[in-house]
Design a protein around this motif. Structure first.
Motif, short mmCIF file in Angstrom:
data_model
loop_
_atom_site.label_atom_id
_atom_site.label_comp_id
_atom_site.label_asym_id
_atom_site.label_seq_id
_atom_site.Cartn_x
_atom_site.Cartn_y
_atom_site.Cartn_z
N CYS A 1 54.42 -40.74 72.39
CA CYS A 1 55.48 -39.90 72.95
C CYS A 1 54.93 -38.74 73.77
O CYS A 1 55.63 -38.18 74.59
N GLY A 2 53.61 -38.41 73.53
CA GLY A 2 53.04 -37.29 74.26
C GLY A 2 52.55 -37.67 75.66
O GLY A 2 52.12 -36.83 76.42
N ASP A 3 52.48 -39.02 76.02
CA ASP A 3 52.00 -39.45 77.33
C ASP A 3 52.95 -38.99 78.41
O ASP A 3 54.18 -39.17 78.29
N GLN B 1 51.07 -38.20 84.73
CA GLN B 1 49.63 -38.23 84.49
C GLN B 1 49.09 -39.65 84.59
O GLN B 1 48.01 -39.90 85.12
N ALA B 2 49.87 -40.63 84.06
CA ALA B 2 49.45 -42.03 84.14
C ALA B 2 49.37 -42.48 85.58
O ALA B 2 48.43 -43.18 85.99
N ILE B 3 50.36 -42.07 86.40
CA ILE B 3 50.34 -42.44 87.81
C ILE B 3 49.14 -41.81 88.51
O ILE B 3 48.45 -42.45 89.32
N ALA B 4 48.88 -40.56 88.17
CA ALA B 4 47.73 -39.88 88.78
C ALA B 4 46.42 -40.56 88.41
O ALA B 4 45.52 -40.71 89.25
N ASP B 5 46.33 -40.98 87.14
CA ASP B 5 45.11 -41.68 86.72
C ASP B 5 44.93 -42.98 87.48
O ASP B 5 43.83 -43.32 87.91
N GLN B 6 46.02 -43.72 87.62
CA GLN B 6 45.93 -44.99 88.35
C GLN B 6 45.57 -44.75 89.81
O GLN B 6 44.79 -45.49 90.40
N ALA B 7 46.13 -43.71 90.41
CA ALA B 7 45.82 -43.41 91.80
C ALA B 7 44.35 -43.02 91.96
O ALA B 7 43.68 -43.42 92.92
#
Length: 292
Positions: A44-46, A50-56
């Motif tokens: 729930c904390g994700d 941030q996930a999109i930024a990591d993938q980019a």
């Protein structure tokens, strides 16, 4: 016993149980009553951003890596093409140099021979002059048919020198002896064409023609640690040593330059007076048995 909410993204607080006895502990050591949920990852904390930024970021570094690899391959290909072009130009320049050095020999030799023919004709030695002309024609027919940049067998080179010496024997029938000291195993060795001719010509010019006695010209070959050693020596008088060493002459310069152009620092050319009189020239070059 209280159960953990099936929705793992719901706020999970401590869960209590109303049991008269103490909390039951599972075999894994977790409190079955209220602490089991702590072992579940807290998704729930994700943060979606941030996930999109990591993938980019991953995609960016992946692109940079491939771009760098592509540029490196292109650069390597250009460098390889440049090196091949440089090698081709160097080989062409070396070939031109070798041709020029090779062709320097023939006019020099022809000039001396024509002078000898003129002297014979003026002296009434027509038979000797005719023999010299026939030998001269054979010599040039043999020497000019080959490519100046290609090697020949040592046996062919010695045969050509014997033909040349036959021409000179017409001039010096009672003063010129020839000795060949070459092992059969080295007759197939590859050497630059006409590499011995200037050396033999020098021996005739500086040793035989300047004395009234018999002079022996010796052509020898032997296998040494560095490759093949070729020697042209005579037992003429030492009075001509200063003349040949001081001027060096076209012949020795030609041989030295040809060896340098052909073998770089793998070949040497040394000359000097012999301890027992006369003069010796020693060539050392790589021993090659195939390719000629």
């Amino acid at each position: 016993m209280a159960l953990v909410n099936d929705d793992i993204c719901t706020k999970r607080g401590p869960t209590t149980t109303t049991s008269s006895s103490s909390a039951t502990t599972s075999d894994s050591g977790f409190d079955v009553g209220g602490l089991w949920h702590d072992a579940v990852p807290d998704r729930c904390g994700d943060d979606p951003l941030q996930a999109i930024a990591d993938q980019a970021a991953n995609g960016y570094f992946f692109f940079i890596a491939w771009a760098a690899l592509y540029l490196a391959l292109c650069y390597s290909a250009k460098i390889g093409a440049l090196e091949r072009r440089t090698a081709t130009l160097h080989a062409a320049a070396q070939s031109a140099e070798l041709r020029a050095l090779r062709y320097q020999i023939n006019p020099h030799f022809l000039f001396n021979t024509l002078n000898s023919l003129s002297s014979m004709l003026l002296g009434g030695k027509r038979d000797e002059a005719e023999r010299m002309i026939l030998n001269l024609a054979t010599f040039y027919r043999t020497s000019l048919t080959g490519d100046p940049t290609e090697d020949v067998r040592l046996s062919e080179e010695i045969t050509l020198q014997l033909l040349y010496l036959d021409i000179e024997k017409v001039r010096f029938p009672d003063r010129l002896l020839v000795k060949i000291d070459v092992p059969d195993a080295l007759l197939s060795a590859c050497v630059p064409g006409l590499i011995l001719q200037p050396l033999v010509e020098n021996a005739v010019k500086y040793a035989v023609s300047r004395v009234k006695r018999v002079v022996t010209i010796r052509i020898a070959a032997q296998e040494v640690a560095t490759g093949l050693s070729l020697t042209v020596e005579d037992d003429g008088d030492a009075i001509y040593v200063d003349a040949i060493e001081g001027g060096i002459g076209v012949g020795l310069r030609n041989v030295r330059d040809r060896l340098t152009a052909r073998y770089a620092d793998e070949a040497t050319c040394h000359w000097g007076p012999k301890s027992d009189g006369g003069f010796a020239i020693v060539l050392k070059l790589p021993l090659v048995r195939d390719g000629c």
